[in-house]
Design a protein around this motif. Structure first.
Motif, PDB file in Angstrom:
ATOM      1  N   HIS A  67      63.058  15.693  26.973  1.00  0.00           N
ATOM      2  CA  HIS A  67      62.715  14.376  27.515  1.00  0.00           C
ATOM      3  C   HIS A  67      61.934  14.556  28.813  1.00  0.00           C
ATOM      4  N   PHE A  68      60.651  14.155  28.806  1.00  0.00           N
ATOM      5  CA  PHE A  68      59.806  14.230  29.994  1.00  0.00           C
ATOM      6  C   PHE A  68      59.811  12.868  30.678  1.00  0.00           C
ATOM      7  N   THR A  69      60.161  12.846  31.963  1.00  0.00           N
ATOM      8  CA  THR A  69      60.201  11.586  32.701  1.00  0.00           C
ATOM      9  C   THR A  69      59.187  11.614  33.833  1.00  0.00           C
ATOM     10  N   PHE A  70      58.379  10.564  33.923  1.00  0.00           N
ATOM     11  CA  PHE A  70      57.306  10.491  34.924  1.00  0.00           C
ATOM     12  C   PHE A  70      57.536   9.402  35.959  1.00  0.00           C
ATOM     13  N   GLU A  71      58.552   8.564  35.777  1.00  0.00           N
ATOM     14  CA  GLU A  71      58.872   7.496  36.734  1.00  0.00           C
ATOM     15  C   GLU A  71      60.305   7.630  37.236  1.00  0.00           C
ATOM     16  N   LEU A  72      61.260   7.629  36.324  1.00  0.00           N
ATOM     17  CA  LEU A  72      62.659   7.805  36.703  1.00  0.00           C
ATOM     18  C   LEU A  72      62.892   9.250  37.136  1.00  0.00           C
ATOM     19  N   LEU A 130      58.274  11.171  25.801  1.00  0.00           N
ATOM     20  CA  LEU A 130      57.399  11.069  26.969  1.00  0.00           C
ATOM     21  C   LEU A 130      57.578   9.681  27.577  1.00  0.00           C
ATOM     22  N   ASP A 131      58.092   9.618  28.805  1.00  0.00           N
ATOM     23  CA  ASP A 131      58.349   8.322  29.448  1.00  0.00           C
ATOM     24  C   ASP A 131      57.430   8.132  30.657  1.00  0.00           C
ATOM     25  N   TYR A 132      56.173   7.645  30.479  1.00  0.00           N
ATOM     26  CA  TYR A 132      55.637   7.201  29.206  1.00  0.00           C
ATOM     27  C   TYR A 132      54.152   7.516  29.163  1.00  0.00           C
ATOM     28  N   LEU A 133      53.485   7.234  28.028  1.00  0.00           N
ATOM     29  CA  LEU A 133      52.135   7.715  27.739  1.00  0.00           C
ATOM     30  C   LEU A 133      51.084   7.271  28.748  1.00  0.00           C
ATOM     31  N   THR A 134      51.102   5.993  29.138  1.00  0.00           N
ATOM     32  CA  THR A 134      50.009   5.451  29.936  1.00  0.00           C
ATOM     33  C   THR A 134      50.077   5.821  31.411  1.00  0.00           C
ATOM     34  N   ILE A 135      51.078   6.594  31.818  1.00  0.00           N
ATOM     35  CA  ILE A 135      51.072   7.140  33.183  1.00  0.00           C
ATOM     36  C   ILE A 135      50.941   8.663  33.142  1.00  0.00           C
ATOM     37  N   MET A 136      50.287   9.133  32.073  1.00  0.00           N
ATOM     38  CA  MET A 136      49.918  10.540  31.972  1.00  0.00           C
ATOM     39  C   MET A 136      48.427  10.690  32.254  1.00  0.00           C
ATOM     40  N   ALA A 137      47.960  11.922  32.284  1.00  0.00           N
ATOM     41  CA  ALA A 137      46.541  12.211  32.504  1.00  0.00           C
ATOM     42  C   ALA A 137      46.001  12.982  31.304  1.00  0.00           C
ATOM     43  N   PRO A 138      44.703  12.844  30.994  1.00  0.00           N
ATOM     44  CA  PRO A 138      44.115  13.633  29.897  1.00  0.00           C
ATOM     45  C   PRO A 138      44.017  15.101  30.271  1.00  0.00           C
ATOM     46  N   ASN A 139      43.967  15.958  29.264  1.00  0.00           N
ATOM     47  CA  ASN A 139      43.905  17.401  29.515  1.00  0.00           C
ATOM     48  C   ASN A 139      42.693  17.802  30.348  1.00  0.00           C
ATOM     49  N   ASP A 140      41.549  17.207  30.072  1.00  0.00           N
ATOM     50  CA  ASP A 140      40.315  17.561  30.781  1.00  0.00           C
ATOM     51  C   ASP A 140      39.641  16.298  31.323  1.00  0.00           C
ATOM     52  N   PRO A 141      39.982  15.901  32.555  1.00  0.00           N
ATOM     53  CA  PRO A 141      39.387  14.692  33.134  1.00  0.00           C
ATOM     54  C   PRO A 141      37.863  14.745  33.216  1.00  0.00           C
ATOM     55  N   LYS A 142      37.299  15.954  33.258  1.00  0.00           N
ATOM     56  CA  LYS A 142      35.846  16.089  33.396  1.00  0.00           C
ATOM     57  C   LYS A 142      35.111  15.626  32.137  1.00  0.00           C
ATOM     58  N   THR A 143      35.781  15.703  30.996  1.00  0.00           N
ATOM     59  CA  THR A 143      35.133  15.307  29.749  1.00  0.00           C
ATOM     60  C   THR A 143      35.626  13.934  29.267  1.00  0.00           C
ATOM     61  N   GLU A 181      64.974  12.833  37.389  1.00  0.00           N
ATOM     62  CA  GLU A 181      65.738  13.613  36.406  1.00  0.00           C
ATOM     63  C   GLU A 181      67.207  13.184  36.405  1.00  0.00           C
ATOM     64  N   GLN A 182      67.779  12.976  37.606  1.00  0.00           N
ATOM     65  CA  GLN A 182      69.193  12.616  37.697  1.00  0.00           C
ATOM     66  C   GLN A 182      69.473  11.233  37.104  1.00  0.00           C
ATOM     67  N   MET A 183      68.588  10.261  37.376  1.00  0.00           N
ATOM     68  CA  MET A 183      68.782   8.923  36.807  1.00  0.00           C
ATOM     69  C   MET A 183      68.658   8.960  35.288  1.00  0.00           C
ATOM     70  N   THR A 184      67.711   9.739  34.790  1.00  0.00           N
ATOM     71  CA  THR A 184      67.545   9.858  33.343  1.00  0.00           C
ATOM     72  C   THR A 184      68.796  10.447  32.708  1.00  0.00           C
ATOM     73  N   LYS A 185      69.342  11.500  33.319  1.00  0.00           N
ATOM     74  CA  LYS A 185      70.566  12.110  32.786  1.00  0.00           C
ATOM     75  C   LYS A 185      71.741  11.144  32.865  1.00  0.00           C
ATOM     76  N   ALA A 186      71.797  10.350  33.951  1.00  0.00           N
ATOM     77  CA  ALA A 186      72.874   9.368  34.094  1.00  0.00           C
ATOM     78  C   ALA A 186      72.823   8.349  32.957  1.00  0.00           C
ATOM     79  N   ARG A 187      71.614   7.922  32.589  1.00  0.00           N
ATOM     80  CA  ARG A 187      71.478   6.955  31.503  1.00  0.00           C
ATOM     81  C   ARG A 187      71.876   7.563  30.167  1.00  0.00           C
ATOM     82  N   TYR A 188      71.546   8.829  29.971  1.00  0.00           N
ATOM     83  CA  TYR A 188      72.022   9.508  28.753  1.00  0.00           C
ATOM     84  C   TYR A 188      73.548   9.574  28.746  1.00  0.00           C
TER      85      TYR A 188
END
Length: 222
Positions: A25-30, A110-123, A32-39
């Motif tokens: 589980h990859f978390t980008f906003e919450l 992935l929590d969540y997709l739209t706050i990730m970055a593309p592999n190659d921003p230059k392209t 790690e501890q909060m995510t584990k608490a929810r689990y």
């Protein structure tokens, strides 16, 4: 925002764990501890308040489930900064964690997709949300196909969807192109009446291999 995307993703992860699967589980906003608490509360049936008062009781429930006749799977929570994580980073983290633990993921969240970055921003046209999010979604799908496992994530709907009783494909924020890439899409829907009744509705807006355009009514315990 605040509709329950992270809660739904964690519930999905919890069900996979109870089925004996290994979840990354990859978390980008919450945190790690909060995510584990929810689990913890999802897997134990306890509240956050009960967890704070007696964490040992939660540990015992989890321990017993891990050692039951149908043992629970393994969870690895990986926290990454908002807006910086790329699918290349996810792949590297999966490889590193697999080497350390010996556990290959059965599913990636992935929590969540739209706050990730593309592999190659230059392209990638970073000033164009349509192009950027389509690229990220395609990269996530490529990982799912390479590893032959599900990748589960979330996107936001647009502001106009707040007034809608049911959110459909055209209400996806920023990039409708994401819908074309995904195999299965559920929208989270809740009117004031739903909320008072302790319910929320998941609407299947797209399914590549099965029926779509129907609602799943869920009880929800906040």
């Amino acid at each position: 925002s605040g509709s329950g995307k992270s809660i739904l993703l964690i519930n999905a992860g919890a069900q996979l764990l109870l089925a004996g699967k290994t979840v990354y589980h990859f978390t980008f906003e919450l945190s790690e501890q909060m995510t584990k608490a929810r689990y913890d509360v999802c897997l134990s049936g306890k509240t956050h308040e009960e967890r704070k008062k007696d964490p040992g009781a939660i540990d015992k429930i989890i321990h017993d489930r891990r050692n039951s006749a149908t043992p629970m799977g393994n969870l690895y929570v990986l926290e990454r900064p908002t807006g910086t994580c790329k699918m290349h980073d996810v792949a590297a983290a999966v490889e590193e964690t697999k080497l350390i633990t010996g556990k290959m993921p059965d599913a990636i969240i992935l929590d969540y997709l739209t706050i990730m970055a593309p592999n190659d921003p230059k392209t990638t046209r970073m000033d164009n949300d349509y192009s950027k999010l389509k690229t990220i979604a395609e990269e996530a799908r490529a990982m799912a196909m390479t590893l032959k496992i599900p990748v589960i994530t979330a996107v936001q709907s647009n502001r106009g969807s707040i007034e809608r009783e049911t959110i459909r494909n055209q209400d996806i924020a920023d990039s409708y192109a994401v819908i074309h890439v995904l195999d299965l899409v559920l929208s989270i829907n809740q009117t004031d009446m739903d909320k008072r009744s302790g319910q929320t509705r998941l609407y299947v807006t797209k399914s590549r291999n099965h029926l779509s355009d129907y609602a799943i009514v869920c009880d929800v315990d906040y």
